[in-house]
Design a protein around this motif. Structure first.
Motif, short mmCIF file in Angstrom:
data_model
loop_
_atom_site.label_atom_id
_atom_site.label_comp_id
_atom_site.label_asym_id
_atom_site.label_seq_id
_atom_site.Cartn_x
_atom_site.Cartn_y
_atom_site.Cartn_z
N GLU A 55 0.84 -1.21 0.00
CA GLU A 55 0.00 0.00 0.00
C GLU A 55 0.87 1.25 0.00
O GLU A 55 0.55 2.24 -0.66
CB GLU A 55 -0.92 -0.01 1.22
CG GLU A 55 -1.94 1.11 1.23
CD GLU A 55 -2.93 1.00 2.37
OE1 GLU A 55 -3.71 1.96 2.57
OE2 GLU A 55 -2.94 -0.04 3.05
N GLU A 58 2.04 1.93 -3.49
CA GLU A 58 0.99 2.49 -4.33
C GLU A 58 0.73 3.96 -4.02
O GLU A 58 0.39 4.74 -4.91
CB GLU A 58 -0.29 1.68 -4.18
CG GLU A 58 -0.26 0.34 -4.88
CD GLU A 58 0.03 0.46 -6.36
OE1 GLU A 58 -0.63 1.29 -7.03
OE2 GLU A 58 0.93 -0.25 -6.86
N ASP A 131 -12.34 -8.99 -6.13
CA ASP A 131 -12.26 -7.56 -6.41
C ASP A 131 -13.58 -7.13 -7.04
O ASP A 131 -13.97 -7.66 -8.09
CB ASP A 131 -11.10 -7.25 -7.37
CG ASP A 131 -9.75 -7.55 -6.73
OD1 ASP A 131 -9.56 -7.13 -5.58
OD2 ASP A 131 -8.91 -8.20 -7.37
N THR A 133 -16.05 -3.97 -8.35
CA THR A 133 -16.16 -2.56 -8.76
C THR A 133 -17.64 -2.22 -8.88
O THR A 133 -18.39 -2.92 -9.57
CB THR A 133 -15.47 -2.31 -10.10
OG1 THR A 133 -14.11 -2.74 -10.02
CG2 THR A 133 -15.50 -0.83 -10.46
N ASN A 162 -12.69 -6.85 -1.78
CA ASN A 162 -12.12 -5.52 -1.94
C ASN A 162 -13.02 -4.74 -2.89
O ASN A 162 -13.20 -5.13 -4.04
CB ASN A 162 -10.70 -5.60 -2.52
CG ASN A 162 -10.12 -4.23 -2.82
OD1 ASN A 162 -10.13 -3.36 -1.96
ND2 ASN A 162 -9.64 -4.04 -4.03
N VAL A 163 -13.63 -3.66 -2.39
CA VAL A 163 -14.60 -2.90 -3.17
C VAL A 163 -14.02 -1.58 -3.64
O VAL A 163 -13.48 -0.81 -2.84
CB VAL A 163 -15.88 -2.63 -2.36
CG1 VAL A 163 -16.87 -1.80 -3.17
CG2 VAL A 163 -16.52 -3.95 -1.92
N ASP A 164 -14.11 -1.33 -4.95
CA ASP A 164 -13.72 -0.05 -5.53
C ASP A 164 -14.96 0.60 -6.13
O ASP A 164 -15.81 -0.09 -6.71
CB ASP A 164 -12.67 -0.23 -6.62
CG ASP A 164 -11.31 -0.58 -6.06
OD1 ASP A 164 -10.96 -0.04 -4.99
OD2 ASP A 164 -10.61 -1.40 -6.67
N VAL A 165 -15.07 1.91 -5.99
CA VAL A 165 -16.20 2.65 -6.55
C VAL A 165 -15.76 3.35 -7.82
O VAL A 165 -14.79 4.09 -7.83
CB VAL A 165 -16.75 3.68 -5.53
CG1 VAL A 165 -17.88 4.49 -6.17
CG2 VAL A 165 -17.23 2.97 -4.28
N ASP A 166 -16.50 3.08 -8.91
CA ASP A 166 -16.21 3.69 -10.21
C ASP A 166 -17.54 4.10 -10.85
O ASP A 166 -18.23 3.28 -11.44
CB ASP A 166 -15.47 2.69 -11.10
CG ASP A 166 -15.13 3.29 -12.47
OD1 ASP A 166 -15.44 4.48 -12.70
OD2 ASP A 166 -14.57 2.56 -13.31
#
Length: 201
Positions: A55, A58, A131, A133, A162-166
């Protein structure tokens, strides 16, 4: 036993990868480290430490450049990496491993090594990673529904999500479990969840 695994780390580091610098390197280093971590019963602690370091890579452009750029010598990388590890409290076999990687001019493969190590630990614990999104943040209820669907598709394994918002996916959900995208059975469940999300919205 510990000495044997330390020797294994150095043996792996000496493998000639001149023809294809990244082929198999991450897996070999990760397996050697995982064996040592298992011997010392610290696999979870090493996983967490490696995750924290990944992390940091990144989030820091300077650290990412140090890790990935070929312009630095092994001595420069080792000196800088050692200072960073000390400053942020990384120690034990995690710090020794990263230093070894730097000394062997394999630092550019470190992110892949970390992913390979995490995969080994997940496999040993019977855990799957997904993962996800989404267009907007999930409510607790939607998160629970998604986790249940993923658990069913992964054969009942515990699933770390693991949640990503797009916002660009406009109301959709994209799910990847391990190296594969969702299959038809999960798509049906996700379509139901999409409908519920639209109704709430």
């Amino acid at each position: 036993m510990v000495v044997r695994y330390r020797r294994e780390l150095f043996r792996v580091a000496e493998v000639d990868d001149s023809k294809n610098p990244t082929s198999g390197v991450a897996e070999r280093y990760a397996q050697a480290l995982f064996s040592l971590a298992q011997e010392q019963k610290v696999t979870d602690a090493v996983t967490e430490a490696l995750g924290n370091f990944a992390e940091m890579i990144e989030q820091s452009a300077d650290l990412k450049r140090l890790v990935l750029s070929p312009v630095f010598s092994a001595e420069e990388q080792l000196k800088a990496i050692s200072a960073i590890l000390d400053k942020y409290g990384f120690g034990g076999i995690t710090a020794n491993f990263v230093k070894l990687v730097a000394a062997k001019r394999r630092l550019f493969v470190l992110p892949d090594m970390i992913r390979a190590f995490v995969a080994l630990n997940d496999k040993a614990k019977g855990v799957a990673r997904a993962d996800v999104t989404v267009a907007a943040a999930l409510s607790p209820g939607h998160s629970a529904t998604l986790e249940q669907a993923l658990r069913e598709v992964s054969g009942g394994k515990a699933v770390k999500v693991n949640v990503d918002v797009d916002p660009s996916i406009i109301g959709g959900i994209v799910v990847k479990i391990g190296s594969r995208m969702v299959d038809a059975s999960l798509k049906t469940k996700l379509n139901s969840l999409r409908t519920r999300m639209k109704e709430v919205g």
